[in-house]
Design a protein around this motif. Structure first.
Motif, mmCIF file in Angstrom:
data_model
loop_
_atom_site.group_PDB
_atom_site.id
_atom_site.type_symbol
_atom_site.label_atom_id
_atom_site.label_comp_id
_atom_site.label_asym_id
_atom_site.label_seq_id
_atom_site.Cartn_x
_atom_site.Cartn_y
_atom_site.Cartn_z
ATOM 1 N N LYS A 315 0.903 -1.189 -0.156
ATOM 2 C CA LYS A 315 -0.052 0.028 -0.016
ATOM 3 C C LYS A 315 0.822 1.180 0.142
ATOM 4 O O LYS A 315 0.798 1.917 -0.855
ATOM 5 C CB LYS A 315 -1.119 -0.081 1.305
ATOM 6 C CG LYS A 315 -1.635 1.297 1.279
ATOM 7 C CD LYS A 315 -2.742 1.412 2.418
ATOM 8 C CE LYS A 315 -1.639 1.612 3.670
ATOM 9 N NZ LYS A 315 -0.968 2.915 3.839
ATOM 10 N N ASP A 468 -8.236 -0.929 9.215
ATOM 11 C CA ASP A 468 -9.051 0.181 8.902
ATOM 12 C C ASP A 468 -8.470 1.118 7.961
ATOM 13 O O ASP A 468 -8.961 1.590 6.863
ATOM 14 C CB ASP A 468 -9.326 1.031 10.121
ATOM 15 C CG ASP A 468 -8.119 1.288 10.833
ATOM 16 O OD1 ASP A 468 -7.136 1.007 10.511
ATOM 17 O OD2 ASP A 468 -8.392 2.267 11.777
ATOM 18 N N ALA A 471 -8.499 -0.704 4.279
ATOM 19 C CA ALA A 471 -9.849 -0.766 3.736
ATOM 20 C C ALA A 471 -10.277 0.758 3.438
ATOM 21 O O ALA A 471 -10.789 0.480 2.224
ATOM 22 C CB ALA A 471 -10.963 -0.988 5.034
ATOM 23 N N ARG A 472 -9.993 1.717 4.060
ATOM 24 C CA ARG A 472 -10.408 3.048 3.485
ATOM 25 C C ARG A 472 -9.585 3.211 2.105
ATOM 26 O O ARG A 472 -10.408 3.896 0.993
ATOM 27 C CB ARG A 472 -9.726 4.156 4.405
ATOM 28 C CG ARG A 472 -10.114 5.550 3.880
ATOM 29 C CD ARG A 472 -9.606 6.516 5.073
ATOM 30 N NE ARG A 472 -8.016 6.274 5.417
ATOM 31 C CZ ARG A 472 -7.179 6.916 4.545
ATOM 32 N NH1 ARG A 472 -7.486 7.555 3.339
ATOM 33 N NH2 ARG A 472 -5.743 6.767 4.734
ATOM 34 N N THR A 474 -8.399 1.112 -0.250
ATOM 35 C CA THR A 474 -8.766 0.314 -1.314
ATOM 36 C C THR A 474 -10.250 0.163 -1.583
ATOM 37 O O THR A 474 -10.643 -0.539 -2.342
ATOM 38 C CB THR A 474 -8.465 -1.127 -0.961
ATOM 39 O OG1 THR A 474 -9.048 -1.360 0.296
ATOM 40 C CG2 THR A 474 -6.718 -1.035 -0.901
ATOM 41 N N ASP A 475 -10.835 0.965 -0.744
ATOM 42 C CA ASP A 475 -12.343 1.069 -0.992
ATOM 43 C C ASP A 475 -12.752 1.481 -2.538
ATOM 44 O O ASP A 475 -12.328 2.454 -2.888
ATOM 45 C CB ASP A 475 -13.108 1.991 -0.019
ATOM 46 C CG ASP A 475 -14.558 1.987 -0.223
ATOM 47 O OD1 ASP A 475 -15.161 0.902 -0.481
ATOM 48 O OD2 ASP A 475 -15.321 2.962 -0.120
ATOM 49 N N GLY A 476 -13.489 0.601 -3.261
ATOM 50 C CA GLY A 476 -13.801 0.882 -4.559
ATOM 51 C C GLY A 476 -12.711 0.479 -5.759
ATOM 52 O O GLY A 476 -13.078 0.569 -6.865
#
Length: 623
Positions: A315, A468, A471-472, A474-476
């Motif tokens: 990331k 968390d 997830a934020r 990689t959302d979408g």
């Protein structure tokens, strides 16, 4: 992996055998034209023997490794030609073969470096408190219980605990945490982290060889040793072609009772389309990829890129920029958002803290003119207070800023996972907040879709950051899986598990990514700002800190491999026709060698088309 000296020696040997073969061929032709055929044959033999000797040594090494490649057929061709007096044909084959192997060696050695940067990043010395003085000691002399001083900007040499009131550590290279982490007294300081704040003291708890960074180095070395070798494209064709050539040569000898026919078959069969066309196409692909900012360390990684089906992404520094940026400005009073940023950035100019520097950079990028602060006082790791144009300004953490106010304000609304809040007070009153985070790179989503269009069937995130935050970010994006809070060895395990989906590519930029990059079929490092460890462990380095060039790199790799295969199939087809003609007595060995040269030229010209590969959807080159 060969050392640089071993690679240099191999290159010198191949260059020498090529030069001797060329000199022997030229000298023999001159002597033959001068009417001295016996001397010409000696010159041709002299040009052939060194190449044949080097070839036999390679064959012995290959057999010990349980491999049978193109070398056997070339050795049969040269030795049989010498045995039956076809010395000119033997010398031509020696010249072709030594030239082809040297070219392939150049392809393999392109941009290949050892792990010097990884090892050089390990501190060689440390500052140790001893008898009221600070001594500079070698890393090996540090023992558990020693008190060490870590200057600002230095890499923590061994694992330990913080003895000062606090420390700010940049652990992004180790854990993937993009923002510096505060460690209170007694907190853990891992080797390999960088001191992003003021100098601090720490208590060593492990020796250098037992510390975190040394463990990562060992992981990289182990991953490289256990990594399955990638077979050359040429070698995957070699065994079948060898059997066909030997069968035709044996049949020609048996049917005509003439060993020279068998020699002619073997001379034509010397698989120079495989020896030459494959490295030419791949070297051209390497050169073309470099124009698009993709440095591939040899022909084997380029081949592997063409077969990649699964992609594992880090990331921080890969999908994200790896540096904190202002995502939101919240004004809590009469001060406007632009003025709030201007006052905060003006004061933060006196601080070397990464967050403070990011605030200054954000203001300058918006064209805001900054004032010169006065009476600035910094509390390391907490914030800065001072005067800007006669106004009292305080910038830093929420507790640091609001503890000095008579009427503390409220924090920002939902700052978001992984966000950092910078509070600002002006003239003794809460003025607002700057919300900072490490956002998704612009164009990252489109780049992932483009990678899927290039044949990447599975894309997985592997990060040491918190779930968390992962997830934020990689959302979408439509990733197939997201794995967070991974240690370096867990990243290696994930990469190995992904091999079931096909050849696996790993993209990362931190020290913690280096073992996984070494273990992947294709390791890809972000080279512009990434850690030297990841660049050294990887097979591919992106020369800009974006993943978009990887799309071009994969497209070029697949096109280069396709062109190489076309050249190989066309060359082998023509060689088989020539072998049949030689078996029927229509071609003598020298004629066969010359015919093979014509075939070589044809397939090389076709292979050079790789220099004109234009990746679809990539408008311009990255230099």
């Amino acid at each position: 992996m060969p050392t640089p000296s071993e690679t240099f020696s191999a290159d010198r040997l191949k260059t020498a055998t090529l030069a001797l073969a060329l000199a022997g061929l030229a000298a023999g032709l001159v002597l033959h034209l001068a009417g001295q055929p016996a001397a010409a044959r000696i010159a041709w033999i002299a040009g052939t023997v060194p190449a044949l000797a080097a070839l036999l040594l390679e064959i012995v090494g290959s057999i010990r490794r349980g491999e049978v490649g193109l070398d056997v057929l070339a050795a049969l061709s040269m030795s049989s030609a010498l045995l039956f007096g076809e010395t000119l044909a033997a010398c031509i084959v020696a010249l072709m073969y030594s030239g082809g192997t040297l070219l392939e060696n150049i392809a393999e050695g392109r941009a290949r470096r050892e792990m010097h940067t990884l090892l050089s990043r390990v501190p060689r010395f440390a500052l140790r408190h001893r008898d009221g003085q600070i001594d500079r000691v070698a890393l090996d002399e540090i023992a558990p219980g020693d008190r060490l001083l870590i200057p600002q900007g230095d890499v923590v040499p061994v694992d330990g605990t913080v003895l000062s009131p606090g420390a700010f550590l940049d652990t992004s290279a180790l854990t993937g945490e993009s923002l510096p982490q505060r460690r209170a007294m007694g907190g853990e300081a891992l080797s390999g982290a960088t001191n992003a704040g003021e100098p601090f003291d720490m208590l060593a708890t492990r020796r250098a060889g037992e510390s975190t960074y040394a463990g990562i180095v060992r992981l990289v070395e182990a991953a490289q040793r256990s990594k399955a070798p990638m077979a050359r494209l040429a070698d995957r064709w070699s065994l079948g072609f060898l059997l066909v050539a030997v069968a035709i040569a044996a049949a020609a000898w048996w049917s005509a009772a003439d060993p020279v026919r068998a020699v002619a078959v073997l001379v034509i069969a010397t698989p120079c389309p495989l020896i030459l066309a494959v490295p030419v196409a791949l070297v051209a692909g390497l050169s073309r990829a470099a124009h698009y900012g993709v440095l591939v360390k040899g022909a084997k990684p380029l081949e592997a890129m063409a077969r990649a089906r699964s992609l594992v992404l880090d990331k921080t520094g890969t999908l994200t920029d790896g540096r904190p940026r202002i995502t939101r400005i919240e004004s809590a009073g009469p001060v406007t958002e632009e003025e709030l940023l201007r006052l905060a950035a003006s004061l933060d100019q006196v601080s070397k803290h990464p967050v403070a520097q990011a605030v200054v950079e954000a203001a300058k990028s918006r064209g805001i003119a900054l004032a010169t602060p006065s009476e600035a006082r910094e509390s390391p790791g907490e914030g800065v207070a001072g005067t800007v144009e006669g106004r009292s300004v305080r910038v830093g953490g929420f507790s640091y800023v609001h503890a000095a106010l008579e009427a503390p304000g409220a924090g920002p609304e939902a700052p978001g996972a992984g966000a950092v809040v910078v509070a600002v007070a002006v003239d003794g009153a809460a003025a607002g907040h700057l919300v900072m985070a490490d956002p998704l790179r612009a164009g990252a989503g489109a780049a992932l879709q483009a990678l899927r269009s290039e044949g990447i069937a599975r894309i997985v995130l592997a990060t040491g950051d918190r779930p968390d935050v992962a997830a934020r970010v990689t959302d979408g994006l439509g990733l197939d899986a997201v794995h967070a809070e991974l240690t370096p060895d867990e990243k290696v395990a994930l990469v190995l598990s992904e091999r079931g989906a096909g050849a696996t590519m790993m993209v990362g930029d931190g020290v913690n990514d280096a073992p996984a990059l070494a273990a992947a079929d294709i390791g890809v490092a972000m080279g512009a700002r990434g850690a030297g460890a990841s660049a050294e462990a990887a097979d591919v380095v992106l020369l800009v800190d974006r993943i978009e060039p990887l799309v071009a790199g994969i497209a070029i790799a697949r096109a280069a491999r396709r062109i190489a295969l076309q050249s190989v199939m066309a060359g082998i087809g023509l060689s088989v026709i020539g072998m049949i003609a030689a078996a029927l007595g229509y071609l003598e060995p020298v004629e066969g060698a010359l015919l093979q040269e014509v075939i070589d030229v044809a397939v090389i010209l076709n292979a050079l088309r790789a220099l004109r590969i234009a990746p679809p959807g990539v408008p311009q080159e990255v230099t």
